[in-house]
Structure formats: structure tokens, C-alpha cells
Enzyme design. Sequence first.
Site, PDB file in Angstrom:
ATOM      1  N   LYS A  82       0.855  -1.187   0.000  1.00 58.31           N
ATOM      2  CA  LYS A  82       0.000   0.000   0.000  1.00 58.31           C
ATOM      3  C   LYS A  82       0.887   1.232   0.000  1.00 58.31           C
ATOM      4  O   LYS A  82       1.744   1.397   0.866  1.00 58.31           O
ATOM      5  CB  LYS A  82      -0.905   0.000   1.234  1.00 58.31           C
ATOM      6  CG  LYS A  82      -1.743   1.256   1.329  1.00 58.31           C
ATOM      7  CD  LYS A  82      -2.784   1.153   2.402  1.00 58.31           C
ATOM      8  CE  LYS A  82      -3.600   2.423   2.481  1.00 58.31           C
ATOM      9  NZ  LYS A  82      -4.626   2.344   3.515  1.00 58.31           N
ATOM     10  N   ARG A 131     -10.844  10.086   1.768  1.00 63.57           N
ATOM     11  CA  ARG A 131     -10.725  10.760   3.068  1.00 63.57           C
ATOM     12  C   ARG A 131     -11.891  11.723   3.291  1.00 63.57           C
ATOM     13  O   ARG A 131     -12.329  11.914   4.407  1.00 63.57           O
ATOM     14  CB  ARG A 131      -9.349  11.425   3.194  1.00 63.57           C
ATOM     15  CG  ARG A 131      -8.259  10.347   3.272  1.00 63.57           C
ATOM     16  CD  ARG A 131      -6.857  10.898   3.418  1.00 63.57           C
ATOM     17  NE  ARG A 131      -5.873   9.811   3.290  1.00 63.57           N
ATOM     18  CZ  ARG A 131      -4.596   9.974   3.009  1.00 63.57           C
ATOM     19  NH1 ARG A 131      -4.119  11.202   2.848  1.00 63.57           N
ATOM     20  NH2 ARG A 131      -3.781   8.949   2.915  1.00 63.57           N
ATOM     21  N   GLU A 150       7.445  -6.905   1.288  1.00 62.43           N
ATOM     22  CA  GLU A 150       6.221  -6.775   2.089  1.00 62.43           C
ATOM     23  C   GLU A 150       5.333  -8.013   1.918  1.00 62.43           C
ATOM     24  O   GLU A 150       4.793  -8.555   2.882  1.00 62.43           O
ATOM     25  CB  GLU A 150       5.434  -5.531   1.663  1.00 62.43           C
ATOM     26  CG  GLU A 150       5.983  -4.202   2.180  1.00 62.43           C
ATOM     27  CD  GLU A 150       5.646  -3.970   3.645  1.00 62.43           C
ATOM     28  OE1 GLU A 150       5.048  -4.846   4.296  1.00 62.43           O
ATOM     29  OE2 GLU A 150       6.008  -2.892   4.157  1.00 62.43           O
ATOM     30  N   LYS A 196      -2.329  -1.422  -3.734  1.00 62.85           N
ATOM     31  CA  LYS A 196      -3.184  -0.241  -3.647  1.00 62.85           C
ATOM     32  C   LYS A 196      -2.347   1.008  -3.706  1.00 62.85           C
ATOM     33  O   LYS A 196      -1.353   1.068  -2.986  1.00 62.85           O
ATOM     34  CB  LYS A 196      -3.934  -0.318  -2.309  1.00 62.85           C
ATOM     35  CG  LYS A 196      -4.817   0.852  -2.036  1.00 62.85           C
ATOM     36  CD  LYS A 196      -5.456   0.671  -0.699  1.00 62.85           C
ATOM     37  CE  LYS A 196      -6.303   1.892  -0.426  1.00 62.85           C
ATOM     38  NZ  LYS A 196      -6.762   1.911   0.924  1.00 62.85           N
ATOM     39  N   TYR A 217     -15.392   0.819  -6.464  1.00 65.10           N
ATOM     40  CA  TYR A 217     -16.670   1.507  -6.216  1.00 65.10           C
ATOM     41  C   TYR A 217     -17.629   1.271  -7.380  1.00 65.10           C
ATOM     42  O   TYR A 217     -18.801   1.611  -7.296  1.00 65.10           O
ATOM     43  CB  TYR A 217     -16.427   3.010  -6.017  1.00 65.10           C
ATOM     44  CG  TYR A 217     -15.542   3.282  -4.812  1.00 65.10           C
ATOM     45  CD1 TYR A 217     -16.089   3.351  -3.534  1.00 65.10           C
ATOM     46  CD2 TYR A 217     -14.158   3.416  -4.939  1.00 65.10           C
ATOM     47  CE1 TYR A 217     -15.285   3.558  -2.424  1.00 65.10           C
ATOM     48  CE2 TYR A 217     -13.346   3.625  -3.835  1.00 65.10           C
ATOM     49  CZ  TYR A 217     -13.918   3.700  -2.580  1.00 65.10           C
ATOM     50  OH  TYR A 217     -13.114   3.892  -1.487  1.00 65.10           O
TER      51      TYR A 217
HETATM   52  C1  PBG Z   1      -6.939   3.762   5.429  1.00 62.84           C
HETATM   53  C2  PBG Z   1      -7.553   3.479   4.128  1.00 62.84           C
HETATM   54  C3  PBG Z   1      -7.471   4.327   3.023  1.00 62.84           C
HETATM   55  C4  PBG Z   1      -8.202   3.736   2.003  1.00 62.84           C
HETATM   56  C5  PBG Z   1      -8.719   2.545   2.482  1.00 62.84           C
HETATM   57  N1  PBG Z   1      -8.310   2.384   3.802  1.00 62.84           N
HETATM   58  C6  PBG Z   1      -6.854   5.649   2.861  1.00 62.84           C
HETATM   59  C7  PBG Z   1      -5.591   5.984   3.501  1.00 62.84           C
HETATM   60  O1  PBG Z   1      -4.706   5.141   3.650  1.00 62.84           O
HETATM   61  O2  PBG Z   1      -5.459   7.134   3.877  1.00 62.84           O
HETATM   62  C8  PBG Z   1      -8.361   4.344   0.643  1.00 62.84           C
HETATM   63  C9  PBG Z   1      -9.499   3.881  -0.170  1.00 62.84           C
HETATM   64  C10 PBG Z   1      -9.755   4.728  -1.364  1.00 62.84           C
HETATM   65  O3  PBG Z   1      -9.088   5.738  -1.640  1.00 62.84           O
HETATM   66  O4  PBG Z   1     -10.692   4.365  -2.087  1.00 62.84           O
HETATM   67  N2  PBG Z   1      -6.868   2.799   6.372  1.00 62.84           N
END
Ligand code: PBG
Length: 328
Positions: free
Chosen positions: A198, A208, A237, A252, A317
Amino acid sequence: MGIFPSTRMRRLRQHDWTRRLVRDESLTVNDLIWSVVVSDTANPVEPIAAMPGVERLSLDALAEAAKEAQELGIPAMAIFPHIDPKLKNDGGTEAFNRDGLVPQAIRVIKDAAPDVGVICDVALDPFTTHGHDGVMDGERIVNDDTVACLVEQALIQAEAGCDVVAPSDMMDGRVGAIRDALEAGGFQNTMILSYAAKYASAFYGPYREAIGSAAALKGDKKTYQMDPANRDEALREVELDIAEGADMVMVKPGMPYLDIVRSLSDNFAVPIVAFQVSGEYAMIEAAAANGWIDGDRAMLESLTCFKRAGASGIITYYARRAAKLLAG
Ligand code: PBG
């Protein structure tokens, strides 16, 4: 051999039937995980400005969505909570509330649509006033104390009936700690989907806003999420997370990181899930709304490309819209 004109690459492209016959990848509904934002507000649904077409769902609306997912054959839903800011604190303790929004949402989906898998994010950011995924000591996100919190959060999700816990926090050692606690707690069959690779990405911006942590977030997440410039680190990782007991691993964001998906799929015999994140959704929607691209085609193309890169599943989504289009 292989020289024009004896070789003409266009011969195989000339008919729909030849194109279908030689096609490598086919996107199906079985590849989709529907990411949904659930909210504890009284409103049935609330729009998210940066994600047109996506709404925060009340628990009632979530039940309806789950039924739809089941009818469409979408394998699983991934839920992300938007909680009342009054419930947030520095320690994110609302994450440990057995009757909190996430445990309730899990039960709602399980009641409404027992055939739909439930995946929950394990991280503190929806619950903390500072918007970080872990607990802080001054400016620092403290790794091992956070892991203890994540273990508690994951156990509560498993108890509520969650099928897959998905630690998205990028703390070191959390997959092993969660696996041990699940085994000890009688949750041998609860799966772990680790957000293994990630990246600290600008593409999470709309999310957010969606979960209400944008205004809250102090600083950035670069001390725990990966540097977008790195490649081999993703392999390390993933190696660690598999050793610690991850059943599936995630990359991600998705589209700018397809090389990472491919490299993981070449190197590891583990299912890889790619996350088409909020910013990717927002880009496609914004261009489509301006008439600059065909939104549906761009969406299906982007999802197919995740398959080509080597993903077994895609969190998106778009899952409902894609499933409807795929069903014709
Ligand atoms: C944080 C988390 C994030 C997303 C899923 N879980 C954002 C971040 O790491 O700040 C992002 C999902 C998205 O942008 O669709 N635990």
C-alpha cells in the site's frame, strides 16, 4: 518467419469471433468486490462530492445494497465507516465498540445477503481525531502499540461475523499478530486480506472526504505507507505477509501500480487483489462528466486491465455498475 506480409497481425482482429477466440482475459462479476461507505447518520444516503455516484449509506440502505449485490452475484462487499466526529478520539477507541458502526454493518449485510462475503478494513483512521491509521506519540505513529489495537479491532470484526479482515494500516508485524489472535480466539476460518503493498498515494483524497478524515488528517502517511517510487519493497512486504499468514494480498492504489500487480503475480502463488481507489474512480467520473471519455467503456477497460496485470479480484466503487453492464 513472422515477416510482413506473411504475418499480418490484423488478420486475427478482423471479426468479433476471432477477437473473442484469442482473448486472454475476461472480466466477470466473480472478479468484483464492491467497496461501500457506511454512515451512522440519520439520512438514508449522503452524497460524497468528490465521488459522484457514490453515496454514504445508512444501515438500511446498506441492507438494500447487499441484497442487490447478492442478486447480481457480486462475491463480496468491503465496508468503510463514516462515523459521527463526536465519537472520534486520539486512540480511535470507537474501533473497539462491539456495537459500533462496523459490527452493526457486518450483521446487517449477513442478515440481508448471507451469500455475500464481508471484508472489513482494519485500521484506526476512521476513528481517530488525527486521521492516522495508528496511535500516536507526539508526531510518531507507534508501531507495536498500534498492532495491539488492530488485533482487538480485528477480533471484534470476526466476532460480528466478518469473513475477511483486511489490515490497511501498514504497521509491521500486524498480520502475524492478527493471525495468532484469530487462531487463539476460535476464528480459524476468518481470512486475512493484507494490504501488503500500500503506497502513500494522492489517489486516496476522495476517500478521506468520504469517511470524514480529510479535515482531520495531520501530516501525511509516509512513515508507514510505501514510497510510490519503490518496487522491490513490495516483494518484501508480500513475502513477509504470506509468512505471517495472509490468505490474500493487496496492491493499492490500482491503475498506476499495475506493474506491481504483475510482478507480485509472477513471483507469488497467492491471490492478489487490486484496489481501484477513490481517486481513480473520481478521475474516470470527472472526465466522463465532461464528455471527455466514455465512462462505462473506460471503467470496464480499467477493470479488465487489472485482470491482465494478474489480479484475482478487484475492489472497486464500480462493482454494482460493472456487474449490471456485464450482465447485459
Ligand atoms: C486507510 C484506508 C485508506 C483507504 C482505504 N483504507 C486511505 C488511507 O490510507 O489514507 C483508501 C481507499 C480509497 O481511496 O478508495 N486505512
